[in-house]
Design a protein around this motif. Structure first.
Motif, short mmCIF file in Angstrom:
data_model
loop_
_atom_site.label_atom_id
_atom_site.label_comp_id
_atom_site.label_asym_id
_atom_site.label_seq_id
_atom_site.Cartn_x
_atom_site.Cartn_y
_atom_site.Cartn_z
N GLY A 1 -3.43 3.85 2.69
CA GLY A 1 -2.07 4.20 3.06
C GLY A 1 -2.00 5.48 3.87
O GLY A 1 -1.14 5.64 4.73
N TYR A 2 -2.91 6.40 3.60
CA TYR A 2 -2.94 7.66 4.35
C TYR A 2 -3.21 7.41 5.82
O TYR A 2 -2.55 7.96 6.70
CB TYR A 2 -4.01 8.57 3.75
CG TYR A 2 -4.07 9.95 4.37
CD1 TYR A 2 -3.30 10.99 3.88
CD2 TYR A 2 -4.92 10.22 5.45
CE1 TYR A 2 -3.35 12.27 4.44
CE2 TYR A 2 -4.98 11.48 6.02
CZ TYR A 2 -4.20 12.50 5.51
OH TYR A 2 -4.26 13.75 6.08
N TRP A 3 -4.20 6.55 6.12
CA TRP A 3 -4.57 6.25 7.50
C TRP A 3 -3.87 5.02 8.05
O TRP A 3 -3.99 4.72 9.23
CB TRP A 3 -6.09 6.07 7.61
CG TRP A 3 -6.84 7.35 7.42
CD1 TRP A 3 -7.65 7.67 6.37
CD2 TRP A 3 -6.84 8.49 8.28
NE1 TRP A 3 -8.16 8.94 6.53
CE2 TRP A 3 -7.67 9.47 7.70
CE3 TRP A 3 -6.21 8.78 9.50
CZ2 TRP A 3 -7.90 10.71 8.27
CZ3 TRP A 3 -6.43 10.03 10.08
CH2 TRP A 3 -7.27 10.97 9.47
N LYS A 4 -3.19 4.26 7.17
CA LYS A 4 -2.53 3.01 7.57
C LYS A 4 -3.53 2.09 8.27
O LYS A 4 -3.30 1.56 9.36
CB LYS A 4 -1.32 3.30 8.47
CG LYS A 4 -0.26 4.15 7.78
CD LYS A 4 0.90 4.46 8.69
CE LYS A 4 2.00 5.22 7.94
NZ LYS A 4 1.53 6.49 7.37
N LYS A 5 -4.64 1.92 7.59
CA LYS A 5 -5.75 1.16 8.17
C LYS A 5 -6.52 0.43 7.07
O LYS A 5 -6.58 0.90 5.94
CB LYS A 5 -6.69 2.13 8.91
CG LYS A 5 -7.86 1.48 9.62
CD LYS A 5 -8.67 2.52 10.39
CE LYS A 5 -9.85 1.88 11.09
NZ LYS A 5 -10.64 2.88 11.87
N ALA B 1 4.28 -4.34 5.85
CA ALA B 1 3.08 -5.03 6.34
C ALA B 1 2.47 -4.34 7.55
O ALA B 1 1.24 -4.26 7.69
CB ALA B 1 3.41 -6.48 6.68
N ASP B 2 3.33 -3.80 8.46
CA ASP B 2 2.83 -3.18 9.68
C ASP B 2 2.47 -1.71 9.52
O ASP B 2 2.10 -1.03 10.48
CB ASP B 2 3.85 -3.33 10.81
CG ASP B 2 5.18 -2.63 10.53
OD1 ASP B 2 5.33 -2.00 9.45
OD2 ASP B 2 6.08 -2.70 11.40
N GLY B 3 2.58 -1.18 8.30
CA GLY B 3 2.23 0.21 8.05
C GLY B 3 3.39 1.17 8.15
O GLY B 3 3.24 2.36 7.83
N SER B 4 4.55 0.70 8.57
CA SER B 4 5.72 1.56 8.60
C SER B 4 6.25 1.72 7.17
O SER B 4 5.88 0.98 6.26
CB SER B 4 6.81 0.98 9.51
OG SER B 4 7.22 -0.30 9.06
N THR B 5 7.13 2.70 6.98
CA THR B 5 7.61 3.02 5.64
C THR B 5 8.73 2.09 5.22
O THR B 5 9.76 1.97 5.90
CB THR B 5 8.10 4.47 5.57
OG1 THR B 5 7.01 5.34 5.88
CG2 THR B 5 8.62 4.80 4.18
N ALA B 6 8.53 1.42 4.08
CA ALA B 6 9.58 0.58 3.52
C ALA B 6 10.53 1.41 2.67
O ALA B 6 11.74 1.17 2.67
CB ALA B 6 8.97 -0.53 2.66
N ILE C 1 0.86 -1.19 0.00
CA ILE C 1 0.00 0.00 0.00
C ILE C 1 0.89 1.24 0.00
O ILE C 1 2.01 1.22 0.51
CB ILE C 1 -0.93 -0.01 1.23
CG1 ILE C 1 -1.75 -1.31 1.26
CG2 ILE C 1 -1.86 1.20 1.23
CD1 ILE C 1 -2.61 -1.54 0.03
N ILE C 2 0.40 2.34 -0.56
CA ILE C 2 1.19 3.56 -0.69
C ILE C 2 0.49 4.73 -0.01
O ILE C 2 -0.73 4.89 -0.15
CB ILE C 2 1.45 3.88 -2.18
CG1 ILE C 2 2.42 2.84 -2.77
CG2 ILE C 2 1.99 5.29 -2.37
CD1 ILE C 2 2.63 2.97 -4.27
N ALA C 3 1.26 5.52 0.71
CA ALA C 3 0.75 6.76 1.33
C ALA C 3 1.20 7.95 0.50
O ALA C 3 2.39 8.12 0.24
CB ALA C 3 1.27 6.88 2.76
N MET C 4 0.21 8.75 0.07
CA MET C 4 0.49 10.01 -0.60
C MET C 4 0.27 11.14 0.40
O MET C 4 -0.22 10.91 1.51
CB MET C 4 -0.43 10.17 -1.81
CG MET C 4 -0.29 9.05 -2.84
SD MET C 4 -1.55 9.09 -4.15
CE MET C 4 -1.05 10.55 -5.07
#
Length: 306
Positions: free
Chosen positions: A182-186, A120-125, A60-63
């Motif tokens: 990705g924005y909410w990591k949820k 997987a845990d929502g931290s940034t790879a 997943i990607i966070a913008m």
């Protein structure tokens, strides 16, 4: 739209630095699109194994103002440039205007955007760069694909993360789905409630939208989140809007439903929607790249100049 409240401030600042030219407007795709079916591809790593996106956030990607996902077309070579899927309305800073206009289709536009690929845990790879808008529209659908400045092979080798496959078929009512932000990591889990003939919001109209059951009350910031079919772990739609219930019907953030007879209905407050993504798979060429000239391509296309 599922943009966060701060997005308009961020977008205004970004637009002040841009001077991009206008693009041609689009003619809608010919015919209706009614291809819906359950996706039954086996779990990627064996029965009972966790599926990225469905069971965790890997890929997943966070913008800065939206969500997105690392995606690929089935059988695309790992040496191809990686692709990112999000909403058409999440591209304002890249196209020099707040949103694509109704009727506008943008193809092959340069971009320079940093995004965060999640573990997987929502931290940034990793922080990756999107260097090209491959496709962007809010006509008939609300979707955009960016090209990244790296390959699937490099991402897999460096970070151990695979791209999600864009399914060739959409979900059907009662299918279990997961919306991964990705924005909410949820992750939001529910079912497809029904396919809606038309969704209208402000100047835009979208076809054959996926309506969720009430459990997926996706908040602002979840725009662009991939929607997975739980059975397959493949992307079947992209989350794009919901009814805030605080303004007139068919207005911004208060979309309405339109049936085949033209009857307009306001959705209940909290109901959210996504746009099907299988249309993209009808426009893939022999190099497994998006190509609007492919015979049978279902995506809206830029209007030809006279």
């Amino acid at each position: 739209m599922r943009l966060p409240a701060t997005a308009s401030v961020l977008l205004s600042a970004a637009l002040a630095t841009l001077s991009l030219s206008a693009v041609p407007v689009a003619a809608g795709p010919a015919g209706e699109h009614n291809r819906t079916a359950s996706v039954t591809t086996p779990a990627p790593t064996g029965p009972g194994a966790a599926k990225p996106g469905v069971d965790d956030l890997a890929g997943i990607i966070a913008m800065s103002e939206c969500s997105a996902a690392l995606v690929k077309f089935r059988n695309a070579p790992m040496t191809n440039a990686a692709l990112m899927l999000t909403n058409g309305h999440c591209t304002g800073a890249d196209i020099g205007q707040r949103f694509p206009n109704a009727g506008q289709v943008i193809v092959d536009r340069s971009a320079n955007r940093s995004v965060k690929l999640l573990k997987a845990d929502g931290s940034t790879a990793a922080t990756l760069r999107a260097n090209r808008i491959v496709y962007d529209t809010m006509t008939d659908t609300d979707a955009a694909i960016f090209r990244l400045a790296t390959t699937y092979q490099d991402i897999k080798a460096r970070y151990g993360i695979d791209a999600f496959i864009i399914a060739e078929q959409g979900p059907k009512p009662q299918d279990r789905i997961t919306v991964s932000s990705g924005y909410w990591k949820k992750r939001y889990k529910c079912s497809m409630d029904k396919q809606v003939y038309r969704i209208r919001e402000d100047q835009w109209t979208w076809k054959e939208s996926v309506r969720y059951t009430a459990e997926c009350d996706t908040p602002h910031g979840s725009s662009g989140s991939p929607v997975f079919g739980d059975a397959s772990g493949e992307v079947v739609a992209v989350n794009n809007t919901g009814n805030d219930g605080d303004a007139r019907a068919c207005a911004m953030n208060n979309p309405c439903e339109v049936d085949e007879q033209g009857k307009v209905t306001s959705a209940p407050k909290g109901i959210s929607y996504a746009q099907q993504t299988w249309w993209f798979t009808t426009c893939v060429n022999s190099a497994f790249e998006l190509d609007l000239s492919v015979a049978g391509c279902q995506l809206p296309k830029p209007k030809r100049r006279p």
